[in-house]
Design a protein around this motif. Sequence first.
Motif, PDB file in Angstrom:
ATOM      1  N   TRP A  57       0.932  -1.235   0.060  1.00  0.00           N
ATOM      2  CA  TRP A  57       0.019   0.069  -0.095  1.00  0.00           C
ATOM      3  C   TRP A  57       0.856   1.078   0.101  1.00  0.00           C
ATOM      4  O   TRP A  57       2.187   1.087   0.606  1.00  0.00           O
ATOM      5  CB  TRP A  57      -1.067  -0.098   1.267  1.00  0.00           C
ATOM      6  CG  TRP A  57      -0.596  -0.273   2.592  1.00  0.00           C
ATOM      7  CD1 TRP A  57       0.204  -1.369   2.960  1.00  0.00           C
ATOM      8  CD2 TRP A  57      -0.576   0.894   3.657  1.00  0.00           C
ATOM      9  NE1 TRP A  57       0.498  -1.167   4.311  1.00  0.00           N
ATOM     10  CE2 TRP A  57       0.030   0.126   4.699  1.00  0.00           C
ATOM     11  CE3 TRP A  57      -1.117   1.953   3.800  1.00  0.00           C
ATOM     12  CZ2 TRP A  57       0.297   0.541   6.020  1.00  0.00           C
ATOM     13  CZ3 TRP A  57      -1.177   2.524   5.130  1.00  0.00           C
ATOM     14  CH2 TRP A  57      -0.523   1.709   6.041  1.00  0.00           C
ATOM     15  N   VAL A  58       0.297   2.328  -0.574  1.00  0.00           N
ATOM     16  CA  VAL A  58       1.298   3.449  -0.865  1.00  0.00           C
ATOM     17  C   VAL A  58       0.429   4.729  -0.330  1.00  0.00           C
ATOM     18  O   VAL A  58      -0.652   5.015  -0.425  1.00  0.00           O
ATOM     19  CB  VAL A  58       1.376   3.715  -2.347  1.00  0.00           C
ATOM     20  CG1 VAL A  58       2.191   4.858  -2.736  1.00  0.00           C
ATOM     21  CG2 VAL A  58       1.986   2.435  -2.835  1.00  0.00           C
ATOM     22  N   ALA A  59       1.105   5.352   0.323  1.00  0.00           N
ATOM     23  CA  ALA A  59       0.610   6.893   0.921  1.00  0.00           C
ATOM     24  C   ALA A  59       1.306   7.986   0.126  1.00  0.00           C
ATOM     25  O   ALA A  59       2.565   7.763  -0.120  1.00  0.00           O
ATOM     26  CB  ALA A  59       0.904   6.993   2.508  1.00  0.00           C
ATOM     27  N   ARG A  60       0.733   8.662   0.032  1.00  0.00           N
ATOM     28  CA  ARG A  60       1.238  10.383  -0.595  1.00  0.00           C
ATOM     29  C   ARG A  60       1.348  11.418   0.319  1.00  0.00           C
ATOM     30  O   ARG A  60       0.799  11.433   1.391  1.00  0.00           O
ATOM     31  CB  ARG A  60       0.394  10.577  -1.943  1.00  0.00           C
ATOM     32  CG  ARG A  60      -0.969  11.242  -1.414  1.00  0.00           C
ATOM     33  CD  ARG A  60      -1.898  11.755  -2.711  1.00  0.00           C
ATOM     34  NE  ARG A  60      -3.243  12.185  -2.127  1.00  0.00           N
ATOM     35  CZ  ARG A  60      -4.266  11.027  -2.114  1.00  0.00           C
ATOM     36  NH1 ARG A  60      -4.175   9.879  -2.455  1.00  0.00           N
ATOM     37  NH2 ARG A  60      -5.280  11.330  -1.724  1.00  0.00           N
ATOM     38  N   THR A  61       2.347  11.968  -0.039  1.00  0.00           N
ATOM     39  CA  THR A  61       2.873  13.050   0.605  1.00  0.00           C
ATOM     40  C   THR A  61       2.935  14.351  -0.170  1.00  0.00           C
ATOM     41  O   THR A  61       3.537  14.126  -1.378  1.00  0.00           O
ATOM     42  CB  THR A  61       3.815  13.138   1.945  1.00  0.00           C
ATOM     43  OG1 THR A  61       4.127  14.187   2.381  1.00  0.00           O
ATOM     44  CG2 THR A  61       5.016  12.593   1.094  1.00  0.00           C
ATOM     45  N   ASP A  62       2.947  15.771   0.132  1.00  0.00           N
ATOM     46  CA  ASP A  62       3.613  16.659  -0.764  1.00  0.00           C
ATOM     47  C   ASP A  62       4.693  17.295  -0.162  1.00  0.00           C
ATOM     48  O   ASP A  62       5.373  18.129  -0.519  1.00  0.00           O
ATOM     49  CB  ASP A  62       2.213  18.014  -0.860  1.00  0.00           C
ATOM     50  CG  ASP A  62       2.033  18.458   0.593  1.00  0.00           C
ATOM     51  OD1 ASP A  62       2.671  17.919   1.732  1.00  0.00           O
ATOM     52  OD2 ASP A  62       1.105  19.398   0.604  1.00  0.00           O
ATOM     53  N   ASP A  63       5.397  16.519   0.813  1.00  0.00           N
ATOM     54  CA  ASP A  63       6.710  16.860   1.386  1.00  0.00           C
ATOM     55  C   ASP A  63       7.624  15.280   1.684  1.00  0.00           C
ATOM     56  O   ASP A  63       7.788  15.283   2.819  1.00  0.00           O
ATOM     57  CB  ASP A  63       6.589  17.536   2.622  1.00  0.00           C
ATOM     58  CG  ASP A  63       7.816  18.457   3.128  1.00  0.00           C
ATOM     59  OD1 ASP A  63       8.868  18.050   2.614  1.00  0.00           O
ATOM     60  OD2 ASP A  63       7.772  19.310   4.107  1.00  0.00           O
ATOM     61  N   LEU A  64       8.009  15.052   0.784  1.00  0.00           N
ATOM     62  CA  LEU A  64       8.641  13.792   0.997  1.00  0.00           C
ATOM     63  C   LEU A  64       9.744  13.752   1.561  1.00  0.00           C
ATOM     64  O   LEU A  64      10.197  13.071   2.207  1.00  0.00           O
ATOM     65  CB  LEU A  64       9.106  12.979  -0.595  1.00  0.00           C
ATOM     66  CG  LEU A  64       9.455  11.344  -0.469  1.00  0.00           C
ATOM     67  CD1 LEU A  64       8.543  10.436   0.227  1.00  0.00           C
ATOM     68  CD2 LEU A  64       9.620  11.022  -1.855  1.00  0.00           C
ATOM     69  N   GLY A  65      10.529  14.883   1.230  1.00  0.00           N
ATOM     70  CA  GLY A  65      11.573  15.312   2.050  1.00  0.00           C
ATOM     71  C   GLY A  65      11.689  15.230   3.581  1.00  0.00           C
ATOM     72  O   GLY A  65      12.472  14.504   4.250  1.00  0.00           O
ATOM     73  N   ALA A  66      10.721  15.874   3.940  1.00  0.00           N
ATOM     74  CA  ALA A  66      10.290  15.902   5.358  1.00  0.00           C
ATOM     75  C   ALA A  66       9.995  14.635   5.818  1.00  0.00           C
ATOM     76  O   ALA A  66      10.570  14.247   6.980  1.00  0.00           O
ATOM     77  CB  ALA A  66       9.391  16.901   5.596  1.00  0.00           C
ATOM     78  N   ALA A  67       9.530  13.804   5.129  1.00  0.00           N
ATOM     79  CA  ALA A  67       8.831  12.416   5.502  1.00  0.00           C
ATOM     80  C   ALA A  67      10.349  11.643   5.692  1.00  0.00           C
ATOM     81  O   ALA A  67      10.460  10.775   6.681  1.00  0.00           O
ATOM     82  CB  ALA A  67       7.822  11.873   4.680  1.00  0.00           C
TER      83      ALA A  67
END
Length: 212
Positions: free
Chosen positions: A92-102
């Motif tokens: 399963w995949v989750a999205r974010t608009d700040d991958l760097g922070a994650a």
Amino acid sequence: MLTLDHLAIIAPSLAEGAAHVRDQLGIDMPAGGKHPEMGTHNLLLRLGDDTFLEVIAVDPEAQRPPHPRWFGLDDPRAVRAAWDEGRRLRGWVARTDDLGAALARHGALLGHAVPVSRGDRNWVFAVPADGSLPAGGLAPSVMDWGSRGNPAAAMPDLGARLRSFGIEHPDPEWVSALHAALALRDPPAVERGARFRLRAVIETPSGLRTLT
């Protein structure tokens, strides 16, 4: 914040993945495309305006990439073993608009950012160094679609809708704590089970079906 983006059936081949979805949901999945950076290809089924189901497999016509593929697909024996055990919905995949922070917070679990594409779409996907599923699939893979966002709304609407997504595991409290640490929005329900399994309930034109 991480938000559920899509579910992934990790298949030994697209034909086997398509047959499994046809058997469990009564739907023939439309073609997706190829991922040249990963040597994979997929089928895609819209499950809502911003959620979809993917069947993903190694593309036998593609060159092997110089780095590990995503979703543990470099280990065909493990993919086949899980498939034969009936554990087919495994990613399963989750999205974010700040991958760097994650990744700054959870890179040891989620991996490092890799640019990937399908057709005219480009995005960034976090892949562990060995290509494995984060926490064996208990945690989501994480991605950033960029400015174009999730593609589900542009997919053919075959009447399928995700109604619930859950996890079975012998230690549900630990899994729920992991999801809380990742700051998942609306995390999957976690129930006690004899072994780890993902489960999705999907409304189809022929009624509610369970996909595993």
